[in-house]
Design an enzyme around this catalytic site. Structure first.
Site, PDB file in Angstrom:
ATOM      1  N   GLY A  16      -8.080  -2.702   4.212  1.00  0.00           N
ATOM      2  CA  GLY A  16      -7.337  -3.883   3.800  1.00  0.00           C
ATOM      3  C   GLY A  16      -7.867  -5.149   4.460  1.00  0.00           C
TER       4      GLY A  16
ATOM      5  N   TYR B 157      -1.813 -11.977   4.849  1.00  0.00           N
ATOM      6  CA  TYR B 157      -0.407 -12.140   5.229  1.00  0.00           C
ATOM      7  C   TYR B 157       0.363 -12.310   3.934  1.00  0.00           C
ATOM      8  CZ  TYR B 157      -1.702 -12.193  10.086  1.00  0.00           C
ATOM      9  OH  TYR B 157      -2.168 -11.811  11.318  1.00  0.00           O
TER      10      TYR B 157
ATOM     11  N   SER C 111       0.817  -1.215   0.000  1.00  0.00           N
ATOM     12  CA  SER C 111       0.000   0.000   0.000  1.00  0.00           C
ATOM     13  C   SER C 111       0.853   1.270   0.000  1.00  0.00           C
ATOM     14  CB  SER C 111      -0.907   0.005   1.231  1.00  0.00           C
ATOM     15  OG  SER C 111      -0.133  -0.165   2.406  1.00  0.00           O
TER      16      SER C 111
ATOM     17  N   CYS D  18      -5.006  -6.833  16.156  1.00  0.00           N
ATOM     18  CA  CYS D  18      -4.273  -5.570  16.321  1.00  0.00           C
ATOM     19  C   CYS D  18      -5.209  -4.388  16.057  1.00  0.00           C
ATOM     20  CB  CYS D  18      -3.084  -5.536  15.365  1.00  0.00           C
ATOM     21  SG  CYS D  18      -2.240  -3.954  15.416  1.00  0.00           S
TER      22      CYS D  18
HETATM   23  C1  LIG Z   1       0.271  -6.127  13.711  1.00  0.00           C
HETATM   24  C2  LIG Z   1      -0.644  -6.820  12.732  1.00  0.00           C
HETATM   25  C3  LIG Z   1      -1.703  -7.578  13.221  1.00  0.00           C
HETATM   26  C4  LIG Z   1      -2.579  -8.199  12.336  1.00  0.00           C
HETATM   27  N1  LIG Z   1      -3.612  -8.935  12.842  1.00  0.00           N
HETATM   28  C5  LIG Z   1      -4.478  -9.533  12.003  1.00  0.00           C
HETATM   29  C6  LIG Z   1      -5.571 -10.300  12.490  1.00  0.00           C
HETATM   30  O1  LIG Z   1      -5.779 -10.434  13.679  1.00  0.00           O
HETATM   31  N2  LIG Z   1      -6.394 -10.884  11.605  1.00  0.00           N
HETATM   32  C7  LIG Z   1      -6.212 -10.756  10.258  1.00  0.00           C
HETATM   33  O2  LIG Z   1      -6.998 -11.331   9.500  1.00  0.00           O
HETATM   34  N3  LIG Z   1      -5.194 -10.043   9.757  1.00  0.00           N
HETATM   35  C8  LIG Z   1      -4.324  -9.429  10.600  1.00  0.00           C
HETATM   36  N4  LIG Z   1      -3.280  -8.709  10.090  1.00  0.00           N
HETATM   37  C9  LIG Z   1      -3.132  -8.604   8.639  1.00  0.00           C
HETATM   38  C10 LIG Z   1      -4.003  -7.491   8.105  1.00  0.00           C
HETATM   39  O3  LIG Z   1      -5.333  -7.946   7.986  1.00  0.00           O
HETATM   40  C11 LIG Z   1      -3.512  -7.072   6.717  1.00  0.00           C
HETATM   41  O4  LIG Z   1      -2.202  -6.578   6.830  1.00  0.00           O
HETATM   42  C12 LIG Z   1      -4.420  -6.021   6.098  1.00  0.00           C
HETATM   43  O5  LIG Z   1      -4.214  -6.003   4.705  1.00  0.00           O
HETATM   44  C13 LIG Z   1      -4.162  -4.662   6.674  1.00  0.00           C
HETATM   45  O6  LIG Z   1      -5.099  -3.725   6.236  1.00  0.00           O
HETATM   46  P1  LIG Z   1      -4.712  -2.187   6.308  1.00  0.00           P
HETATM   47  O7  LIG Z   1      -5.837  -1.418   5.773  1.00  0.00           O
HETATM   48  O8  LIG Z   1      -4.207  -1.869   7.668  1.00  0.00           O
HETATM   49  O9  LIG Z   1      -3.437  -2.161   5.372  1.00  0.00           O
HETATM   50  P2  LIG Z   1      -3.018  -1.358   4.053  1.00  0.00           P
HETATM   51  O10 LIG Z   1      -1.542  -1.567   4.011  1.00  0.00           O
HETATM   52  O11 LIG Z   1      -3.540   0.018   4.064  1.00  0.00           O
HETATM   53  O12 LIG Z   1      -3.705  -2.152   2.919  1.00  0.00           O
HETATM   54  C14 LIG Z   1      -3.464  -3.530   2.680  1.00  0.00           C
HETATM   55  C15 LIG Z   1      -3.962  -3.911   1.298  1.00  0.00           C
HETATM   56  O13 LIG Z   1      -5.334  -3.568   1.172  1.00  0.00           O
HETATM   57  C16 LIG Z   1      -5.520  -2.591   0.164  1.00  0.00           C
HETATM   58  N5  LIG Z   1      -6.494  -1.588   0.606  1.00  0.00           N
HETATM   59  C17 LIG Z   1      -6.437  -0.816   1.719  1.00  0.00           C
HETATM   60  N6  LIG Z   1      -7.502  -0.018   1.780  1.00  0.00           N
HETATM   61  C18 LIG Z   1      -8.259  -0.288   0.701  1.00  0.00           C
HETATM   62  C19 LIG Z   1      -9.487   0.229   0.203  1.00  0.00           C
HETATM   63  N7  LIG Z   1     -10.140   1.186   0.845  1.00  0.00           N
HETATM   64  N8  LIG Z   1      -9.974  -0.256  -0.962  1.00  0.00           N
HETATM   65  C20 LIG Z   1      -9.306  -1.216  -1.639  1.00  0.00           C
HETATM   66  N9  LIG Z   1      -8.140  -1.743  -1.220  1.00  0.00           N
HETATM   67  C21 LIG Z   1      -7.623  -1.288  -0.059  1.00  0.00           C
HETATM   68  C22 LIG Z   1      -4.156  -1.975  -0.042  1.00  0.00           C
HETATM   69  O14 LIG Z   1      -4.035  -1.391  -1.322  1.00  0.00           O
HETATM   70  C23 LIG Z   1      -3.248  -3.155   0.171  1.00  0.00           C
HETATM   71  O15 LIG Z   1      -3.229  -3.956  -0.975  1.00  0.00           O
HETATM   72  C24 LIG Z   1      -2.389  -8.071  10.949  1.00  0.00           C
HETATM   73  C25 LIG Z   1      -1.328  -7.314  10.461  1.00  0.00           C
HETATM   74  C26 LIG Z   1      -0.457  -6.689  11.337  1.00  0.00           C
HETATM   75  C27 LIG Z   1       0.676  -5.893  10.798  1.00  0.00           C
END
Ligand SMILES: Cc1cc2nc3c(=O)[nH]c(=O)nc-3n(C[C@H](O)[C@H](O)[C@H](O)COP(=O)(O)OP(=O)(O)OC[C@H]3O[C@@H](n4cnc5c(N)ncnc54)[C@H](O)[C@@H]3O)c2cc1C
Ligand SMILES: *[C@@H]1O[C@H](CO)[C@@H](O)[C@H](O)[C@H]1NC(C)=O
Ligand SMILES: *[C@@H]1O[C@H](CO)[C@@H](O)[C@H](O)[C@H]1NC(C)=O
Ligand SMILES: *[C@@H]1O[C@H](CO)[C@@H](O)[C@H](O)[C@H]1NC(C)=O
Ligand SMILES: *[C@@H]1O[C@H](CO)[C@@H](O)[C@H](O)[C@H]1NC(C)=O
Ligand SMILES: *[C@@H]1O[C@H](CO)[C@@H](O)[C@H](O)[C@H]1NC(C)=O
Ligand SMILES: *[C@@H]1O[C@H](CO)[C@@H](O)[C@H](O)[C@H]1NC(C)=O
Ligand SMILES: *[C@@H]1O[C@H](CO)[C@@H](O)[C@H](O)[C@H]1NC(C)=O
Ligand SMILES: *[C@@H]1O[C@H](CO)[C@@H](O)[C@H](O)[C@H]1NC(C)=O
Length: 545
Positions: A183, A484, A120, A176
């Site tokens: 995402g 992941y 992202s 988290c």
């Molecule tokens: C500390 C930590 C704990 C986690 N715990 C869990 C958990 O308990 N359960 C679980 O299932 N996963 C967990 N994850 C994984 C998490 O679900 C993914 O990393 C998720 O993609 C994060 O979403 P984000 O919006 O924060 O990330 P971003 O980095 O903003 O986005 C991730 C992906 O989604 C896309 N995206 C974001 N927003 C949009 C939007 N509005 N429209 C279309 N695409 C979009 C981005 O382009 C990118 O491809 C964890 C990750 C971390 C780092």
């Protein structure tokens, strides 16, 4: 200093070439660059100019860094966007989409910024980063048991907003609190209620979504295929999620959280072996997770494995103790290992942030209260469908001893409600028969970057550990989880055969083929792309068995 200066020039040059290239490809007016496009296409140029950042703005770096959750990408050599736009309304997203396409840039969408490969926030091509963190409103409707949440909201904000209105409804989402709903829900989403209510995506009722042409669609106007794809297929392959409508689920006013630690010297191998048989079959009101790392025994140089068995029970401690005493007496859970609290407090305590039940619940919605550097790591994820024999467990411990104690394994128990979904109900396919999910990661918190000799050794260890685990994990395909995301799985995408190497691991064959078909319909030109986005092929998908 010199290096960052060079990188800066490099980025500017890349960005310059793209505008120049776009001029010839798309026949764009020479004088118009993307910034003036963004300003001219909006009904309020004053407003949007405060929301646009290029490497020339002094706040560019800090805006970019603020939501790169994984510190491993925060270094001078990481390619940055040419432009960051931080919209506050949907028309500004339309404008950004229009100008990005017109000037030949790629787009990256960022919500919570937790992407494990930085997808992202970074790209090796000139790109515009659409960072939607400002769009984070949450509207909880207790009467209808629903909530509309904008895609820039974080899970902790969702939990907190619900808890401000009711303590008997909740949403089954992740661990988290700073993970973004944009995402997370687009990839499926497991969490502490996964055995009771399935994934987050299973509980999404509707969506507000912008397609590649800037149309705003909902479930009804987009049709069931695209709505299916957005819930687990990785929404960023299809367009921009603006908001999700969540179906809230009932929870008791009082739940119980517990934690017990065991080492190998305290029968850890036997207890974990038994865990694999009983925990996935237990009452779905009970979720057990296990965290493991190697550590030295006392002062010695001899190592052991410390296992933390932690969990959430949707009920009171006496019922939990009776249940565990009957089915899992080896754990020797005692009342002093248990604590009763509200559901939102349980999310705090289980967030791996050192919060306790006396931490004010506001903390779950407070980004500054969450330690970001915890996810300074490289991770991989597997699904376990057959219990690992004790001989295998002992080999795993020995393999862990060969690392430098920077590794963490986390098992999340499946079963329960997850057994009731077909693998094709939504794109997320890791359902019936999965005993538990196995997270493996190495941390770089004590390192200056992920490229120090020590960090490189850890990554090497993780990759060899991953290969070593093959006999014990799911097969044909060896399943992986798009949330992941792991670029080690491959990025080939010219043919189905190439893409299937990673695509079938995330989604399995039937779902992957359906995602490819839907992608071809809604984003034929493949505008929404990243290294592991759903591919578009230049000839029709040949149907093979
Ligand atoms: C500390 C930590 C704990 C986690 N715990 C869990 C958990 O308990 N359960 C679980 O299932 N996963 C967990 N994850 C994984 C998490 O679900 C993914 O990393 C998720 O993609 C994060 O979403 P984000 O919006 O924060 O990330 P971003 O980095 O903003 O986005 C991730 C992906 O989604 C896309 N995206 C974001 N927003 C949009 C939007 N509005 N429209 C279309 N695409 C979009 C981005 O382009 C990118 O491809 C964890 C990750 C971390 C780092
Ligand atoms: C344009 O945006 C600015 C800054 O947000 C605001 O102060 C101003 O009132 C807006 N003007 C109009 C016409 O909406
Ligand atoms: C950043 O710089 C551009 C010009 O390069 C300007 O148009 C924009 O308003 C600046 N952004 C902010 C937030 O000041
Ligand atoms: C459900 O939502 C509708 C539309 O927003 C509203 O009119 C109605 O009062 C709500 N029902 C309950 C029980 O709150
Ligand atoms: C168990 O170990 C964890 C680290 O994994 C630690 O944070 C926790 O305090 C320990 N719990 C108990 C009850 O000793
Ligand atoms: C380990 O197992 C032995 C034999 O079953 C038992 O006596 C002992 O109490 C157990 N220890 C722990 C810490 O559970
Ligand atoms: C650990 O080592 C120190 C110094 O070598 C010693 O003083 C201490 O007693 C040891 N502690 C234990 C638990 O063995
Ligand atoms: C456990 O349950 C008992 C009986 O209901 C209750 O008295 C006690 O306070 C509870 N203990 C904890 C730690 O919540
Ligand atoms: C958020 O957390 C930070 C750091 O712990 C703290 O200083 C701040 O007061 C908190 N903000 C709120 C609104 O609670």
């Amino acid at each position: 200093m010199k290096i960052s200066h060079l990188v800066f020039l490099f980025v500017l040059t890349l960005c310059f070439f793209v505008s120049w290239g776009a001029t010839s490809i798309f026949d764009v007016d020479d004088s118009e660059d993307i910034i003036s496009c963004l300003k001219s296409k909006t009904n309020n140029a004053t407003s949007i100019s405060q929301l646009i950042f290029t490497p020339l703005n002094s706040s560019f770096e800090s805006i970019w860094e603020a939501r790169v959750n994984n510190f491993r990408f925060i270094k001078p050599s990481t390619p940055k966007p040419c432009v960051i736009v931080t919209p506050i309304d949907e028309t500004q997203i339309q404008t950004t989409l229009f100008c990005t396409k017109k000037h030949g840039y790629e787009i990256r969408i960022r919500s919570g910024g937790h992407d494990f490969e930085g997808v992202s926030s970074t790209a090796v091509v000139p790109f515009v980063m659409l960072d939607i963190f400002n769009m984070n409103s949450i509207d909880v409707d207790v009467g209808n048991k629903t909530a509309w949440v904008q895609a820039g909201a974080r899970l902790g904000e969702v939990y907190y907003s619900i808890s401000q209105k009711t303590n008997t409804l909740y949403f089954p989402a992740g661990v988290c609190p700073t993970v973004g709903v944009g995402g997370y829900m687009g990839g499926g989403g497991y969490g502490n209620l996964v055995r009771k209510y399935g994934t987050a995506a299973d509980n999404i009722l509707d969506v507000r979504f912008m397609d590649v042409s800037g149309n705003i669609l909902d479930r009804k106007s987009m049709g069931e295929d695209l709505f299916w794809a957005l819930r687990g297929g990785g929404a960023s392959s299809f367009g921009i999620v603006l908001a999700w409508k969540l179906g809230l689920v009932p929870v008791p006013e009082i739940v119980t959280v517990f934690s017990v630690n065991r080492t190998l010297e305290e029968n850890g191998t036997d207890i974990f072996y038994k865990y694999q048989y009983v925990a996935p079959r237990m009452d779905r009101d009970l979720l057990i997770r296990v965290r493991m790392s190697s550590q030295f025994i006392g002062n010695t140089t001899k190592k052991t494995i410390r296992m933390s068995f932690e969990g959430l029970y949707l009920g009171k401690n006496d019922t939990l103790l009776t249940l565990l005493d009957k089915h899992f007496p080896e754990l020797k859970l005692k009342q002093e290992n248990c604590e009763e609290m509200s559901m939102v407090q349980s999310s705090l305590v289980l967030a791996l942030q050192g919060f306790t039940s006396s931490t004010p619940t506001e903390a779950i919605a407070n980004v500054s209260a969450i330690q970001r550097q915890l996810s300074n790591a490289k991770v991989k994820l597997d699904y376990i469908r057959t219990p690992i024999p004790k001989s295998g467990l002992r080999k795993i411990w020995r393999k862990m001893f060969a690392n430098d104690r920077s590794e963490t394994l986390i098992m999340y128990t499946f079963g329960g409600k997850m057994e009731e979904y077909s693998d094709t109900a939504i794109p997320y396919p890791h359902r019936a028969g999965v005993l538990y999910q196995l997270y493996k990661g190495v941390s770089f918190v004590d390192q200056t970057s992920d490229t120090t000799p020590t960090s490189l050794r850890r990554i090497e260890w993780l990759r060899s550990f991953d290969m070593f685990l093959e006999p014990y994990v799911s097969k044909n395909p060896r399943e992986a989880y798009i949330n992941y995301i792991d670029l080690d799985l491959g990025v080939g995408r010219d043919t189905y055969e190439e893409a299937s190497v990673w695509g079938e691991r995330y989604w399995k064959r039937e779902n992957f083929k359906k995602l490819i078909r839907i992608k071809a319909e809604v984003d034929t030109e493949n505008f929404f792309r990243h290294p592991q986005s759903i591919p578009v092929f230049y000839y029709p998908l040949v149907s093979s068995s």
